[in-house]
Motif scaffolding. Structure first.
Motif, mmCIF file in Angstrom:
data_model
loop_
_atom_site.group_PDB
_atom_site.id
_atom_site.type_symbol
_atom_site.label_atom_id
_atom_site.label_comp_id
_atom_site.label_asym_id
_atom_site.label_seq_id
_atom_site.Cartn_x
_atom_site.Cartn_y
_atom_site.Cartn_z
ATOM 1 N N ALA A 81 1.076 -1.021 -0.296
ATOM 2 C CA ALA A 81 0.289 0.032 0.069
ATOM 3 C C ALA A 81 0.904 1.029 0.432
ATOM 4 C CB ALA A 81 -0.755 0.273 0.723
ATOM 5 N N LEU A 82 1.887 1.388 0.789
ATOM 6 C CA LEU A 82 2.718 1.845 1.094
ATOM 7 C C LEU A 82 3.186 2.379 -0.496
ATOM 8 C CD1 LEU A 82 4.581 1.752 4.124
ATOM 9 C CD2 LEU A 82 3.243 3.859 3.550
ATOM 10 N N ASN A 83 3.625 1.215 -2.007
ATOM 11 C CA ASN A 83 4.493 1.385 -2.178
ATOM 12 C C ASN A 83 3.806 1.902 -3.617
ATOM 13 O OD1 ASN A 83 7.056 0.379 -1.847
ATOM 14 N ND2 ASN A 83 6.919 -1.164 -2.462
ATOM 15 N N SER A 84 2.109 2.088 -2.854
ATOM 16 C CA SER A 84 1.102 2.933 -4.010
ATOM 17 C C SER A 84 1.133 3.740 -4.075
ATOM 18 C CB SER A 84 -0.242 1.462 -3.417
ATOM 19 O OG SER A 84 -0.285 0.024 -4.030
ATOM 20 N N VAL A 85 1.215 4.343 -2.699
ATOM 21 C CA VAL A 85 1.288 5.543 -2.508
ATOM 22 C C VAL A 85 2.293 6.609 -3.323
ATOM 23 C CG1 VAL A 85 1.254 7.460 -0.396
ATOM 24 C CG2 VAL A 85 -0.050 5.315 -0.677
ATOM 25 N N ALA A 86 3.512 5.552 -3.346
ATOM 26 C CA ALA A 86 3.773 6.535 -4.049
ATOM 27 C C ALA A 86 5.455 6.800 -5.528
ATOM 28 C CB ALA A 86 5.425 5.556 -3.633
ATOM 29 N N LYS A 87 3.969 5.379 -5.449
ATOM 30 C CA LYS A 87 3.242 5.523 -7.574
ATOM 31 C C LYS A 87 2.990 6.449 -7.969
ATOM 32 C CE LYS A 87 4.745 0.646 -8.240
ATOM 33 N NZ LYS A 87 3.955 -1.357 -8.477
ATOM 34 N N VAL A 88 1.837 7.270 -6.940
ATOM 35 C CA VAL A 88 1.012 8.408 -7.441
ATOM 36 C C VAL A 88 1.833 8.792 -7.378
ATOM 37 C CG1 VAL A 88 -0.766 9.104 -6.407
ATOM 38 C CG2 VAL A 88 -1.010 6.763 -7.036
ATOM 39 N N ASP A 140 19.156 15.434 -11.906
ATOM 40 C CA ASP A 140 19.705 14.842 -11.284
ATOM 41 C C ASP A 140 18.837 13.941 -9.593
ATOM 42 O OD1 ASP A 140 22.599 14.904 -11.972
ATOM 43 O OD2 ASP A 140 22.139 16.604 -11.566
ATOM 44 N N GLU A 141 17.514 15.457 -9.299
ATOM 45 C CA GLU A 141 17.267 15.070 -8.402
ATOM 46 C C GLU A 141 16.384 13.785 -8.086
ATOM 47 O OE1 GLU A 141 13.297 16.973 -7.122
ATOM 48 O OE2 GLU A 141 14.580 18.509 -6.191
ATOM 49 N N LEU A 142 15.058 13.850 -9.481
ATOM 50 C CA LEU A 142 14.714 12.378 -9.442
ATOM 51 C C LEU A 142 15.532 11.256 -9.775
ATOM 52 C CD1 LEU A 142 11.959 11.468 -10.218
ATOM 53 C CD2 LEU A 142 13.200 11.763 -12.987
ATOM 54 N N LEU A 143 16.708 11.230 -10.069
ATOM 55 C CA LEU A 143 17.350 9.473 -9.871
ATOM 56 C C LEU A 143 17.790 9.131 -8.531
ATOM 57 C CD1 LEU A 143 20.518 10.439 -13.029
ATOM 58 C CD2 LEU A 143 18.346 8.329 -12.879
ATOM 59 N N ILE A 144 17.868 10.652 -7.965
ATOM 60 C CA ILE A 144 18.263 10.179 -6.138
ATOM 61 C C ILE A 144 17.115 9.721 -5.287
ATOM 62 C CG2 ILE A 144 18.698 11.748 -3.995
ATOM 63 C CD1 ILE A 144 20.765 13.144 -5.632
ATOM 64 N N THR A 145 15.806 9.952 -6.041
ATOM 65 C CA THR A 145 14.305 9.759 -5.869
ATOM 66 C C THR A 145 14.100 8.736 -6.052
ATOM 67 O OG1 THR A 145 13.473 12.423 -5.851
ATOM 68 C CG2 THR A 145 11.801 10.078 -6.191
ATOM 69 N N ILE A 146 14.767 7.905 -7.035
ATOM 70 C CA ILE A 146 14.463 6.864 -7.765
ATOM 71 C C ILE A 146 15.265 5.779 -6.859
ATOM 72 C CG2 ILE A 146 13.958 5.654 -9.611
ATOM 73 C CD1 ILE A 146 13.715 7.815 -11.694
ATOM 74 N N GLN A 147 15.874 6.106 -6.572
ATOM 75 C CA GLN A 147 16.750 5.291 -6.155
ATOM 76 C C GLN A 147 16.536 4.802 -5.117
ATOM 77 O OE1 GLN A 147 20.689 6.988 -6.362
ATOM 78 N NE2 GLN A 147 21.384 6.217 -8.925
ATOM 79 N N LYS A 148 16.175 5.950 -4.112
ATOM 80 C CA LYS A 148 15.709 5.764 -2.823
ATOM 81 C C LYS A 148 14.662 5.193 -2.827
ATOM 82 C CE LYS A 148 17.021 10.668 -0.803
ATOM 83 N NZ LYS A 148 16.012 11.681 -0.547
ATOM 84 N N LEU A 149 13.089 4.940 -4.073
ATOM 85 C CA LEU A 149 12.770 3.733 -3.798
ATOM 86 C C LEU A 149 12.380 2.492 -3.993
ATOM 87 C CD1 LEU A 149 10.281 6.540 -5.868
ATOM 88 C CD2 LEU A 149 10.055 5.296 -3.178
ATOM 89 N N MET A 150 13.990 2.507 -4.953
ATOM 90 C CA MET A 150 14.765 1.106 -4.949
ATOM 91 C C MET A 150 14.909 0.331 -3.996
ATOM 92 S SD MET A 150 15.562 2.234 -9.323
ATOM 93 C CE MET A 150 15.637 -0.045 -9.483
ATOM 94 N N LYS A 151 15.440 1.183 -2.967
ATOM 95 C CA LYS A 151 15.977 0.342 -2.405
ATOM 96 C C LYS A 151 15.062 -0.306 -1.019
ATOM 97 C CE LYS A 151 19.867 4.242 -0.784
ATOM 98 N NZ LYS A 151 19.689 4.912 -0.243
ATOM 99 N N LYS A 152 14.034 0.735 -1.419
ATOM 100 C CA LYS A 152 13.277 -0.411 -0.317
ATOM 101 C C LYS A 152 12.830 -2.276 -0.884
ATOM 102 C CE LYS A 152 11.356 4.090 1.821
ATOM 103 N NZ LYS A 152 10.300 5.109 0.659
#
Length: 104
Positions: free
Chosen positions: A62-69, A92-104
């Motif tokens: 459910a948290l991942n779904s919120v992150a996707k939205v 660059d900011e977007l790449l960092i954000t995506i890296q944070k999401l992918m850590k999970k």
């Protein structure tokens, strides 16, 4: 202390989600909050570990779904707007954000 500095730096930036998106996100987060309270109750009642893990998995989904939205809105709104303004730093900011999401 570092977290406070980051929070204060980011507090000047605002997102502009349509009301229906805000309502959807709030509803999703309210359900997640309820799931967390339920999991806490399960722990307090010594519920079987596998059952708790199943609920944790559902909550993470459910948290991942919120992150996707949020990511979709960010890409279609903030990122597109900043690129149109010539602000390539947003990539660059977007790449960092995506890296944070992918850590999970």
């Amino acid at each position: 202390m570092e977290e406070n500095i980051i929070t204060s730096d980011l507090s000047c930036r605002k997102s502009h989600h349509p009301e229906h998106v805000k309502k959807d996100l709030t509803n999703r987060l309210n359900r997640i909050e309820g799931q967390i309270r339920g999991i806490k109750g399960m722990v307090d009642k010594d519920v079987y570990c596998d059952d708790i893990i199943t609920q944790l998995s559902a909550t993470q989904s459910a948290l991942n779904s919120v992150a996707k939205v949020l990511l979709q809105g960010h890409l279609k709104g903030c990122v597109v707007d900043r690129l149109a303004e010539g602000d390539d730093e947003v990539l660059d900011e977007l790449l960092i954000t995506i890296q944070k999401l992918m850590k999970k």
